[in-house]
Design an enzyme around this catalytic site. Structure first.
Site, PDB file in Angstrom:
ATOM      1  N   ASP A   1      -6.251 -16.383 -13.306  1.00  0.00           N
ATOM      2  CA  ASP A   1      -4.888 -16.822 -13.640  1.00  0.00           C
ATOM      3  C   ASP A   1      -4.392 -16.114 -14.900  1.00  0.00           C
ATOM      4  O   ASP A   1      -3.245 -15.663 -14.980  1.00  0.00           O
ATOM      5  CB  ASP A   1      -4.797 -18.360 -13.753  1.00  0.00           C
TER       6      ASP A   1
ATOM      7  N   ASP B   1      -6.204  -9.745  -3.077  1.00  0.00           N
ATOM      8  CA  ASP B   1      -4.992  -9.708  -2.256  1.00  0.00           C
ATOM      9  C   ASP B   1      -3.780 -10.048  -3.127  1.00  0.00           C
ATOM     10  O   ASP B   1      -2.760  -9.357  -3.115  1.00  0.00           O
ATOM     11  CB  ASP B   1      -5.109 -10.710  -1.098  1.00  0.00           C
TER      12      ASP B   1
ATOM     13  N   ASP C   1      -0.812  -7.327  -5.027  1.00  0.00           N
ATOM     14  CA  ASP C   1       0.643  -7.395  -4.805  1.00  0.00           C
ATOM     15  C   ASP C   1       1.380  -7.512  -6.131  1.00  0.00           C
ATOM     16  O   ASP C   1       2.482  -6.975  -6.301  1.00  0.00           O
ATOM     17  CB  ASP C   1       1.020  -8.592  -3.912  1.00  0.00           C
TER      18      ASP C   1
ATOM     19  N   TYR D   1     -11.456 -15.059   3.526  1.00  0.00           N
ATOM     20  CA  TYR D   1     -10.939 -14.352   4.696  1.00  0.00           C
ATOM     21  C   TYR D   1     -11.899 -14.411   5.874  1.00  0.00           C
ATOM     22  O   TYR D   1     -11.488 -14.454   7.025  1.00  0.00           O
ATOM     23  CB  TYR D   1     -10.684 -12.874   4.360  1.00  0.00           C
TER      24      TYR D   1
ATOM     25  N   LYS E   1     -13.108 -16.861 -11.547  1.00  0.00           N
ATOM     26  CA  LYS E   1     -12.623 -18.224 -11.817  1.00  0.00           C
ATOM     27  C   LYS E   1     -13.860 -19.113 -11.951  1.00  0.00           C
ATOM     28  O   LYS E   1     -14.024 -20.104 -11.240  1.00  0.00           O
ATOM     29  CB  LYS E   1     -11.720 -18.668 -10.633  1.00  0.00           C
TER      30      LYS E   1
HETATM   31  C1  IPM Z   1      -3.361  -6.657   2.353  1.00  0.00           C
HETATM   32  C2  IPM Z   1      -2.584  -7.496   3.327  1.00  0.00           C
HETATM   33  C3  IPM Z   1      -3.555  -8.134   4.304  1.00  0.00           C
HETATM   34  C4  IPM Z   1      -4.539  -8.978   3.497  1.00  0.00           C
HETATM   35  C5  IPM Z   1      -2.875  -8.960   5.399  1.00  0.00           C
HETATM   36  C6  IPM Z   1      -1.890  -8.125   6.193  1.00  0.00           C
HETATM   37  C7  IPM Z   1      -3.871  -9.619   6.315  1.00  0.00           C
HETATM   38  O1  IPM Z   1      -1.840  -8.445   2.659  1.00  0.00           O
HETATM   39  O2  IPM Z   1      -4.014  -5.697   2.808  1.00  0.00           O
HETATM   40  O3  IPM Z   1      -3.317  -6.940   1.155  1.00  0.00           O
HETATM   41  O4  IPM Z   1      -4.255 -10.141   3.206  1.00  0.00           O
HETATM   42  O5  IPM Z   1      -5.589  -8.466   3.163  1.00  0.00           O
HETATM   43 MG    MG Z   2      -1.936  -8.302   0.564  1.00  0.00          MG
END
Ligand code: IPM
Ligand code: MG
Length: 369
Positions: free
Chosen positions: A228, A252, A256, A146, A196
């Site tokens: 993974d 990240d 999710d 990032y 990894k």
């Molecule tokens: C998160 C989001 C952010 C990230 C985006 C919006 C830049 O997906 O906070 O997980 O990738 O960190």
């Molecule tokens: Mg995210």
């Protein structure tokens, strides 16, 4: 009387509507606990860009600088709408990452929590969920791909190329690992290290530092897992996890997936802590498709308030009350239509009604001493 300043960055999409519900809770918390909360709304995200050409305007920075804590809603536009903003000014690159960098909020805590009573939200089978899912992902938030060097251009063969680097130094790795070990000490003393190292040198260094840091926490059992494989086990056997630690990009993606196994990213609040300043945010995006419809569940936003009370203001009991008030609304049979399908066995309520019901429940709970 204790007094705190809170910057409110409602942002884009559903951000303003779920922020409104968070403010209801804050007002009640203020009254119940004899606090003085100064709420300071400030422009942030695409909406700020369209107002003044900057997704993280100087005036907002000044407000955040003064704040004892920052509460952020959601940012971002649909894929098509995003194209109206130059790439580097888009809210992710132009506001969110600069916010993280400005306050060096390197430690991101993302609880993936689903009590048994809410197991119906999850796409996983009841036998997989067992007594419920209760784990926390600790994500490094200001390093790695990032924030590494980026280069785009035309190479010797005349082809467009891009180079993005994954960078960490040992101090960055050490500080996030300490956070994860400390959390593990407060919980079940089991830490899953997600990496990894069979491919990435960054993971090799990460694991070396982990061995050094682990010596300071002899009671914590470390379990190593490739990223993974971790993705698979999150689906197959999520209850084996308690604290998981990982670098930025892995965090990240896996967080999710955490939202996925709960049934919705709408159930994912988070805390982003630095040594000097912290901010709190839902882990999800701005959901432009449902924005303004008053159907988004404010759980992740109100949960972020709970995390703020616990981490920034030393109010763990009131934080707990907020969690149980929210869960109580669900177990009373209410839900919002972003979380539950029509025809399911729940009474559908709006964003604002969900907030009202949380307020009602919280106001009936004994005040913390
Ligand atoms: C998160 C989001 C952010 C990230 C985006 C919006 C830049 O997906 O906070 O997980 O990738 O960190
Ligand atoms: Mg995210």
């Amino acid at each position: 009387m204790k007094s705190y300043k809170i910057a409110l960055l409602a942002g884009d999409g559903i951000g303003p509507e779920i922020m409104k519900e968070a403010v209801k809770i804050l007002k009640l918390v203020e009254e119940r606990n004899g606090l003085q909360l100064e709420l300071m709304p400030a422009a942030f995200g695409a909406s700020a860009y369209f107002e003044c050409g900057d997704a993280f305007p100087d005036a907002t920075k000044a407000i955040c600088d003064q704040a004892d804590a920052i509460l952020k809603g959601t940012i971002g536009l649909s894929h098509e709408e995003s194209k109206k903003i130059p790439v580097d000014k888009q809210p992710e690159r132009g506001a969110l990452l600069p916010l993280r960098r400005r306050y060096n909020t390197y430690a991101n805590f993302r609880p993936v929590f689903l009590p048994k009573a809410l197991a119906h939200f999850s796409p996983l089978k009841p036998e997989i969920i067992g007594e419920g899912i209760d784990l926390i992902m600790v994500r490094e938030l200001v390093g790695g791909l990032y924030f590494g060097n980026k280069e785009v251009g035309i190479n010797d063969q005349g082809l467009r190329y891009v180079k993005e680097t994954l960078e960490y130094d040992e101090a960055q790795i050490r500080q996030i690992l300490h956070q994860a070990f400390k959390l593990a000490m407060r919980r079940k003393k089991v830490l899953h290290n997600i990496h990894k190292s069979n491919v990435l040198k960054s993971s090799v260094l990460w694991n070396e530092i982990l061995d050094e840091v682990a010596v300071e926490y002899p009671e914590v059992e470390v379990r190593h897992l490739l990223v993974d494989a971790a993705a698979t086990y999150l689906c197959l056997n999520p209850t084996q996890f308690d604290v998981m630690v990982m670098e930025n990009m892995f965090g990240d993606i896996l967080s999710d997936q955490g939202g996925g196994i709960l049934g919705s990213l709408g159930l994912m609040p988070s805390a982003c802590l630095g040594d000097e300043k912290a901010y709190y945010e839902p882990s999800h995006g701005s959901a432009p498709d449902i924005a303004g419809k008053n159907i988004a569940n404010p759980y992740s936003m109100i949960g972020s308030v709970a995390m703020m009370l616990e981490n920034s203001f030393g109010m763990p009991e009131e934080a707990k009350n907020i969690w149980s008030a929210m869960q109580g609304v669900f177990t009373d049979g209410y839900s919002t239509s972003d979380l539950s399908k029509p025809g399911s066995d729940v009474t559908m309520i709006s964003t604002a009604e969900f907030g009202d019901k949380v307020v009602e429940k919280l106001s009936k709970m004994p005040k913390p001493k």
